[in-house]
Design a protein around this motif. Sequence first.
Motif, PDB file in Angstrom:
ATOM      1  N   MET A 284      30.820  53.359  61.768  1.00  0.00           N
ATOM      2  CA  MET A 284      30.068  54.421  62.457  1.00  0.00           C
ATOM      3  C   MET A 284      28.523  54.010  62.532  1.00  0.00           C
ATOM      4  SD  MET A 284      29.634  57.407  63.512  1.00  0.00           S
ATOM      5  CE  MET A 284      31.858  58.499  62.803  1.00  0.00           C
ATOM      6  N   GLU A 285      28.067  53.174  62.009  1.00  0.00           N
ATOM      7  CA  GLU A 285      26.792  52.865  62.003  1.00  0.00           C
ATOM      8  C   GLU A 285      26.171  52.411  62.923  1.00  0.00           C
ATOM      9  OE1 GLU A 285      25.709  52.487  56.777  1.00  0.00           O
ATOM     10  OE2 GLU A 285      27.507  51.673  58.419  1.00  0.00           O
ATOM     11  N   PHE A 286      27.203  51.540  63.887  1.00  0.00           N
ATOM     12  CA  PHE A 286      27.126  50.832  64.792  1.00  0.00           C
ATOM     13  C   PHE A 286      26.923  52.277  66.579  1.00  0.00           C
ATOM     14  CE2 PHE A 286      29.193  47.593  62.211  1.00  0.00           C
ATOM     15  CZ  PHE A 286      28.234  46.351  62.799  1.00  0.00           C
ATOM     16  N   VAL A 287      27.111  53.196  66.039  1.00  0.00           N
ATOM     17  CA  VAL A 287      27.438  54.047  67.123  1.00  0.00           C
ATOM     18  C   VAL A 287      26.227  54.693  67.436  1.00  0.00           C
ATOM     19  CG1 VAL A 287      28.082  56.383  67.797  1.00  0.00           C
ATOM     20  CG2 VAL A 287      30.193  55.146  66.645  1.00  0.00           C
ATOM     21  N   GLU A 288      25.974  54.727  68.545  1.00  0.00           N
ATOM     22  CA  GLU A 288      24.226  54.763  69.378  1.00  0.00           C
ATOM     23  C   GLU A 288      23.657  55.963  69.028  1.00  0.00           C
ATOM     24  OE1 GLU A 288      21.788  55.010  73.246  1.00  0.00           O
ATOM     25  OE2 GLU A 288      24.435  54.809  73.303  1.00  0.00           O
ATOM     26  N   HIS A 289      24.573  57.064  68.635  1.00  0.00           N
ATOM     27  CA  HIS A 289      24.102  58.219  68.185  1.00  0.00           C
ATOM     28  C   HIS A 289      24.908  59.241  66.950  1.00  0.00           C
ATOM     29  CE1 HIS A 289      21.512  59.396  71.568  1.00  0.00           C
ATOM     30  NE2 HIS A 289      22.440  59.129  73.096  1.00  0.00           N
ATOM     31  N   GLU A 290      24.843  58.023  66.006  1.00  0.00           N
ATOM     32  CA  GLU A 290      25.800  58.293  64.409  1.00  0.00           C
ATOM     33  C   GLU A 290      25.519  59.808  64.363  1.00  0.00           C
ATOM     34  OE1 GLU A 290      24.901  56.682  59.907  1.00  0.00           O
ATOM     35  OE2 GLU A 290      24.325  55.740  61.663  1.00  0.00           O
ATOM     36  N   GLU A 291      25.047  59.924  63.727  1.00  0.00           N
ATOM     37  CA  GLU A 291      24.297  61.496  63.463  1.00  0.00           C
ATOM     38  C   GLU A 291      25.190  62.867  64.036  1.00  0.00           C
ATOM     39  OE1 GLU A 291      21.108  61.330  66.624  1.00  0.00           O
ATOM     40  OE2 GLU A 291      21.937  60.237  64.982  1.00  0.00           O
ATOM     41  N   LYS A 292      24.789  62.594  65.100  1.00  0.00           N
ATOM     42  CA  LYS A 292      26.287  63.823  66.025  1.00  0.00           C
ATOM     43  C   LYS A 292      27.600  63.526  66.276  1.00  0.00           C
ATOM     44  CE  LYS A 292      27.832  64.483  71.086  1.00  0.00           C
ATOM     45  NZ  LYS A 292      27.968  64.491  72.131  1.00  0.00           N
ATOM     46  N   TYR A 293      28.538  62.440  65.523  1.00  0.00           N
ATOM     47  CA  TYR A 293      29.203  61.949  65.074  1.00  0.00           C
ATOM     48  C   TYR A 293      29.895  62.121  63.420  1.00  0.00           C
ATOM     49  CZ  TYR A 293      29.603  61.095  69.816  1.00  0.00           C
ATOM     50  OH  TYR A 293      29.351  61.836  71.248  1.00  0.00           O
ATOM     51  N   SER A 294      29.359  61.964  63.095  1.00  0.00           N
ATOM     52  CA  SER A 294      29.277  61.463  61.182  1.00  0.00           C
ATOM     53  C   SER A 294      29.533  62.807  60.836  1.00  0.00           C
ATOM     54  CB  SER A 294      28.293  60.431  60.773  1.00  0.00           C
ATOM     55  OG  SER A 294      28.379  60.713  59.497  1.00  0.00           O
ATOM     56  N   LEU A 295      30.196  62.885  60.162  1.00  0.00           N
ATOM     57  CA  LEU A 295      31.016  64.252  59.113  1.00  0.00           C
ATOM     58  C   LEU A 295      29.751  64.290  57.677  1.00  0.00           C
ATOM     59  CD1 LEU A 295      34.553  64.761  60.419  1.00  0.00           C
ATOM     60  CD2 LEU A 295      32.244  65.653  60.972  1.00  0.00           C
ATOM     61  N   ILE A 296      29.186  63.622  56.837  1.00  0.00           N
ATOM     62  CA  ILE A 296      28.228  63.254  56.144  1.00  0.00           C
ATOM     63  C   ILE A 296      27.346  64.096  55.965  1.00  0.00           C
ATOM     64  CG2 ILE A 296      26.157  61.720  54.950  1.00  0.00           C
ATOM     65  CD1 ILE A 296      29.058  60.056  54.604  1.00  0.00           C
TER      66      ILE A 296
END
Length: 356
Positions: free
Chosen positions: A182-194
């Motif tokens: 997930m950390e490689f994703v450009e808009h990580e905060e949009k997709y992570s369920l953390i």
Amino acid sequence: MKDLGHGANTEIMAIKYNKNPKDILDFSSNINPKLIPNLESYILEGLKECTSYPDINYTRLRKNISDYIKVKPEFIIPGNGATEIIYLLMKSINKRLAIFNPTFSEYKRSAELNGLDILHLNLDKNNNFEINLENLKSNINNFDSLFVCNPNNPNGKVKNLEKVLHLIVENNKLLIVDETFMEFVEHEEKYSLIKYVEKYENIFILKAVTKFFGMPGLRLGYGVTSNKEIIEKIYTYKEPWTINSFADNLSNYIFKDENYIKESKEYYIKERYFLTKELSQIPSIELYDTDTNFILLRLKKNKANDIKEKLFIESNILIRDASNFIGLDESYIRIAIKSHSENEILIKELKKVLGY
């Protein structure tokens, strides 16, 4: 030893073809090529701590991860890589598990070793491996837990899982999400369920330090959940001291290195664009869209193993034959995104072996 069918098997290939492993460009392993600054000094610090046992509760380590992902330390379970957490989790959940395929083979293997009943659900490879939500709804009573890799390995595409999460919560199931990449994703905060972990007990998230921070030999991963029953069960099975002093000590530094994190993300945005653009110009390749640090390709005229061997023999390049992923066939290969100069070499040599 049993061949588990993963990448990063440079030693085996080097022995087979009488090559020096140090001469091989390994595109089969999805690891950040950038190293953390001052890594040597952090390792030496960890060496000094090797004369004592690590803290059995990993208090400092869990606090460092907590500060990084903004989740309470008591909801964090450190492991010897994310793989240890996967195997512990399979001992701790109800018997019926659904897995979206194609995906990382250790989900299936660990489930089978622990006697779980597995329901295989297919991602739509004709639609960039999207989840069929209607199919998931129709199977909702056939499983207790659902395993999703996001971004998915081997195709690298990230998904918005909020509709899946709501379905799981409504039906009181467990959603397990592997966010290793997930950390490689450009808009990580949009997709992570953390961000939903403390709100819902129906989520278990897997994370790994070794991919994004470029240290697979370190073996540091962690699980995140507010489900106290699962946490208790995992610690019932978990062996003590599975994380070494080097990994424990490095956690004081790597999560706080904002420049490294920022530069790595920016690098992959730029390099993904470069590599996908170049590869898309090769007529005999079908390229799948990716949001992470690897790319899935379908060979229109060649077999994956033939191209893998040819690249290795003629160009000292190792790629991943992806034919053993459930749902894929012998036409699929996966390549990592490495340094720009190494990526240029790959493009040149791949064109050569494909006849362009």
